[in-house]
Enzyme design. Structure first.
Site, PDB file in Angstrom:
ATOM      1  CE  LYS A 104       2.394  -2.649  -4.306  1.00 48.21           C
ATOM      2  NZ  LYS A 104       2.166  -2.220  -2.899  1.00 48.21           N
ATOM      3  N   GLY A 131      -4.541  -4.389  -3.631  1.00 49.92           N
ATOM      4  CA  GLY A 131      -5.510  -3.314  -3.795  1.00 49.92           C
ATOM      5  C   GLY A 131      -4.734  -2.083  -4.209  1.00 49.92           C
ATOM      6  CG  ASP A 167      -1.822  -1.239   1.233  1.00 48.18           C
ATOM      7  OD1 ASP A 167      -2.202  -1.728   0.156  1.00 48.18           O
ATOM      8  OD2 ASP A 167      -2.096  -1.749   2.338  1.00 48.18           O
TER       9      ASP A 167
HETATM   10  P1  GDP Z   1      -0.675   0.220  -3.580  1.00 44.93           P
HETATM   11  O1  GDP Z   1      -1.295  -1.030  -3.084  1.00 44.93           O
HETATM   12  O2  GDP Z   1       0.801   0.275  -3.346  1.00 44.93           O
HETATM   13  O3  GDP Z   1      -1.041   0.544  -5.004  1.00 44.93           O
HETATM   14  O4  GDP Z   1      -1.286   1.402  -2.685  1.00 44.93           O
HETATM   15  P2  GDP Z   1      -2.829   1.593  -2.257  1.00 44.93           P
HETATM   16  O5  GDP Z   1      -3.580   2.121  -3.420  1.00 44.93           O
HETATM   17  O6  GDP Z   1      -3.340   0.399  -1.562  1.00 44.93           O
HETATM   18  O7  GDP Z   1      -2.690   2.703  -1.125  1.00 44.93           O
HETATM   19  C1  GDP Z   1      -2.095   3.930  -1.375  1.00 44.93           C
HETATM   20  C2  GDP Z   1      -3.097   5.057  -1.080  1.00 44.93           C
HETATM   21  O8  GDP Z   1      -2.426   6.290  -1.046  1.00 44.93           O
HETATM   22  C3  GDP Z   1      -4.181   5.223  -2.136  1.00 44.93           C
HETATM   23  O9  GDP Z   1      -5.351   5.644  -1.514  1.00 44.93           O
HETATM   24  C4  GDP Z   1      -3.619   6.314  -3.044  1.00 44.93           C
HETATM   25  O10 GDP Z   1      -4.630   7.038  -3.732  1.00 44.93           O
HETATM   26  C5  GDP Z   1      -2.929   7.183  -2.041  1.00 44.93           C
HETATM   27  N1  GDP Z   1      -1.742   7.916  -2.520  1.00 44.93           N
HETATM   28  C6  GDP Z   1      -0.751   7.491  -3.362  1.00 44.93           C
HETATM   29  N2  GDP Z   1       0.221   8.426  -3.448  1.00 44.93           N
HETATM   30  C7  GDP Z   1      -0.174   9.459  -2.649  1.00 44.93           C
HETATM   31  C8  GDP Z   1       0.425  10.711  -2.280  1.00 44.93           C
HETATM   32  O11 GDP Z   1       1.519  11.062  -2.702  1.00 44.93           O
HETATM   33  N3  GDP Z   1      -0.274  11.495  -1.394  1.00 44.93           N
HETATM   34  C9  GDP Z   1      -1.493  11.122  -0.876  1.00 44.93           C
HETATM   35  N4  GDP Z   1      -2.102  11.940  -0.014  1.00 44.93           N
HETATM   36  N5  GDP Z   1      -2.073   9.942  -1.200  1.00 44.93           N
HETATM   37  C10 GDP Z   1      -1.413   9.134  -2.061  1.00 44.93           C
HETATM   38  P1  IMO Z   2      -0.879  -4.328  -2.197  1.00 49.26           P
HETATM   39  O1  IMO Z   2      -0.491  -4.854  -3.555  1.00 49.26           O
HETATM   40  C1  IMO Z   2      -0.968  -4.842   2.131  1.00 49.26           C
HETATM   41  C2  IMO Z   2      -0.888  -8.974   3.608  1.00 49.26           C
HETATM   42  C3  IMO Z   2      -2.113  -9.452   4.371  1.00 49.26           C
HETATM   43  C4  IMO Z   2      -1.480 -10.449   5.321  1.00 49.26           C
HETATM   44  C5  IMO Z   2      -0.379 -11.085   4.474  1.00 49.26           C
HETATM   45  C6  IMO Z   2      -0.771 -12.411   3.844  1.00 49.26           C
HETATM   46  O2  IMO Z   2      -2.155  -3.548  -2.197  1.00 49.26           O
HETATM   47  O3  IMO Z   2       0.255  -3.598  -1.554  1.00 49.26           O
HETATM   48  P2  IMO Z   2      -2.372 -13.075   1.810  1.00 49.26           P
HETATM   49  O4  IMO Z   2      -3.840 -12.862   1.616  1.00 49.26           O
HETATM   50  O5  IMO Z   2      -1.521 -12.463   0.754  1.00 49.26           O
HETATM   51  O6  IMO Z   2      -2.007 -14.511   2.073  1.00 49.26           O
HETATM   52  O7  IMO Z   2      -2.037 -12.296   3.194  1.00 49.26           O
HETATM   53  O8  IMO Z   2      -0.088 -10.139   3.454  1.00 49.26           O
HETATM   54  N1  IMO Z   2      -1.146  -8.427   2.266  1.00 49.26           N
HETATM   55  C7  IMO Z   2      -1.127  -7.115   1.958  1.00 49.26           C
HETATM   56  N2  IMO Z   2      -0.966  -6.031   2.757  1.00 49.26           N
HETATM   57  N3  IMO Z   2      -1.088  -4.680   0.796  1.00 49.26           N
HETATM   58  C8  IMO Z   2      -1.219  -5.750  -0.014  1.00 49.26           C
HETATM   59  O9  IMO Z   2      -1.220  -5.657  -1.359  1.00 49.26           O
HETATM   60  C9  IMO Z   2      -1.277  -7.041   0.561  1.00 49.26           C
HETATM   61  N4  IMO Z   2      -1.415  -8.295   0.067  1.00 49.26           N
HETATM   62  C10 IMO Z   2      -1.313  -9.131   1.113  1.00 49.26           C
HETATM   63  O10 IMO Z   2      -2.756  -8.391   5.034  1.00 49.26           O
HETATM   64  O11 IMO Z   2      -0.849  -9.756   6.371  1.00 49.26           O
HETATM   65 MG    MG Z   3      -2.778  -1.678  -1.765  1.00 43.59          MG
END
Ligand code: GDP
Ligand code: IMO
Ligand code: MG
Length: 428
Positions: A16, A40, A13
């Site tokens: 990416k 996600g 999170d």
């Molecule tokens: P990912 O799984 O690595 O793609 O990240 P997620 O989408 O799960 O979580 C990142 C969150 O941070 C999302 O809600 C993005 O819209 C938000 N986000 C990404 N870059 C920035 C930033 O530079 N500033 C802020 N405020 N939010 C960001």
């Molecule tokens: P993105 O791509 C954050 C975590 C789960 C759990 C562990 C194992 O959005 O960064 P799983 O269901 O993969 O066997 O769970 O990994 N986990 C994540 N945490 N972001 C993710 O994906 C994750 N994908 C798995 O919460 O701790």
């Molecule tokens: Mg994510």
């Protein structure tokens, strides 16, 4: 042209999805090399928010071909649900291609995920419950079912039978669940065959041909370095290799073809699920980061645990992934904090560790040694160059860069596609 890989540097999170979207208009292919619908990835385009789980975020880049690589585990239910959701919002998913070698998540994998978590009790991993671990277990155990198997019904049935023989024993005798019938699973998979067929390709040929032609291929890793089954905080990890080397395997692109390895790292740290987290905050600052950063999981809606930036982790991640660049996200979330703490080393039972401790026990005992950096109060969301940032924000970024082992080439100052400070170009 070479290939580029995007890797999460912390526990997921990091942003990416946003980083992929940023580069999406300049690349020809976006491949997801690992994971499944446990991810996600959020992309905000023109104020509209898209959340991708199984599909690479590159599906929203009109000129890129999105590819689900051989290293992914695919839930067909989730796949078509996501495709239909995007199409209903006007997105074009017709370019999507899926590797014939990718493995399938079966309904019994999801059941196994849930019952094994329950069985672990206090030692549960806190998985996303999507059946990812059990699907990878079957892959490595040579009991997996692949995308291509759907197109040969007799092979499909044989493989399902093989997988269920042992699983039904476990489900019935150990977990007190009902046995699963071969026919039920075969019908489930076959019901997707017609819709799936036109998307299925030899993805390694497709991608390597593209590279030969001079196209740019971006690998969008799911999860992150510290969720990697080899390099993460085992056993509190996912069941794939979301590091740069894993991307090479999961996309079938040789390491010599990758010229940029981009680490996505948040200006602080978050984690979903169980496991050690040295800089975790249990006070009002944890709540501040959670609320200001909107730190609630895209996939499961769980609140993310929050803590300060951990430079020891960033240095280690940099090493493992051979990062050429860091993309630092969410700097804007730190606006308004007077003194920003950063973990520069660990104290493990009275001994200072400047690098990642060797053992799990030591990491569980690690207490952050913190340095403070002066904060800023100005809104930074309009900054596009380093010089646009307030001096203290610039100094914070430069301090992280010095401690983290890799230059910082981009800085996120808001969730939107354009809310980025560019320091170095990420594609050349
Ligand atoms: P990912 O799984 O690595 O793609 O990240 P997620 O989408 O799960 O979580 C990142 C969150 O941070 C999302 O809600 C993005 O819209 C938000 N986000 C990404 N870059 C920035 C930033 O530079 N500033 C802020 N405020 N939010 C960001
Ligand atoms: P993105 O791509 C954050 C975590 C789960 C759990 C562990 C194992 O959005 O960064 P799983 O269901 O993969 O066997 O769970 O990994 N986990 C994540 N945490 N972001 C993710 O994906 C994750 N994908 C798995 O919460 O701790
Ligand atoms: Mg994510």
């Amino acid at each position: 042209m070479p290939a580029i890989v995007i890797v999460g540097a912390q526990w997921g999170d990091e942003g990416k999805g946003k980083a992929t979207d940023l580069l999406g208009s300049r690349v020809d292919y976006v491949v997801k090399p690992n994971g499944g619908n446990n991810a996600g990835h959020t992309v905000v385009v023109g104020g509209e928010k898209f959340e991708l789980k199984l599909l690479p975020a590159g599906i929203l880049s009109p000129n890129a071909t999105p590819v689900i690589g051989n290293g992914v585990v695919v839930s067909l239910d989730a796949l078509f649900h996501e495709i239909d959701g995007l199409e209903a919002r006007g997105a074009d998913t017709s370019r999507l291609r899926i590797s014939a070698n990718a493995h399938l998540v079966a309904p019994y994998h999801q059941t196994m995920d849930k019952v094994t978590e329950r069985f672990l009790g206090k030692r549960a991993i806190g998985t996303t419950g999507r059946g990812i671990g059990p699907a990878y277990m079957d892959k490595v155990g040579r009991l997996g079912i692949r995308v291509q198997d759907i197109f040969d019904e007799s092979i499909l049935r044989q493989k399902i039978e093989g997988a269920l023989r042992q699983k039904n024993e476990l489900l019935v005798k150990l977990y007190n669940r009902r046995a699963v019938a071969v026919d039920e699973i075969a019908e489930y998979f076959l019901s997707f065959a017609e819709r799936l067929r036109p998307m299925v390709v030899d993805s390694t040929l497709l991608l390597n041909d593209a590279l030969d032609r001079g196209d740019v291929v971006l690998m969008e890793g799911g999860q992150a370095t510290y969720l990697d089954v080899d390099h993460g905080t085992y056993p509190f990890v996912t069941s794939s290799n979301p590091t740069a080397g894993g991307a090479s395997v999961g996309a079938g692109i040789g390491p010599t073809r990758i010229n940029r390895s981009i680490g996505i790292v948040k200006a602080y740290t978050t984690r979903v699920g169980a496991g050690p987290f040295p800089t975790e905050l249990f006070d009002e600052w944890g709540e501040f980061l959670q609320n200001t950063g909107g730190e609630f999981g895209v996939n499961t809606g769980r609140p993310r645990r929050c803590g300060w930036y951990d430079a020891v982790m960033a240095r280690h991640a940099s090493r493992i992934n051979g990062f050429t660049d860091y993309f630092l996200t969410k700097l804007d979330v730190l606006t308004g904090i007077e003194q920003i703490p950063v973990c520069v080393a660990y104290d493990v039972d009275g001994v200072r560790h400047d690098e990642m401790p060797m053992t799990q026990t030591e990491f569980h005992h690690a207490k952050p040694i913190v340095e403070h950096f002066p904060g800023w109060t100005e809104d930074i969301s309009d900054a596009r160059n380093l010089d646009d940032l307030p001096e203290n924000a610039r100094n914070y970024v430069l301090a992280l860069e010095r401690m983290s082992g890799t230059r910082i080439s981009g800085i996120g100052v808001g969730p939107g596609r354009d809310e980025v400070v560019t320091v170095h170009d990420l594609i050349d």
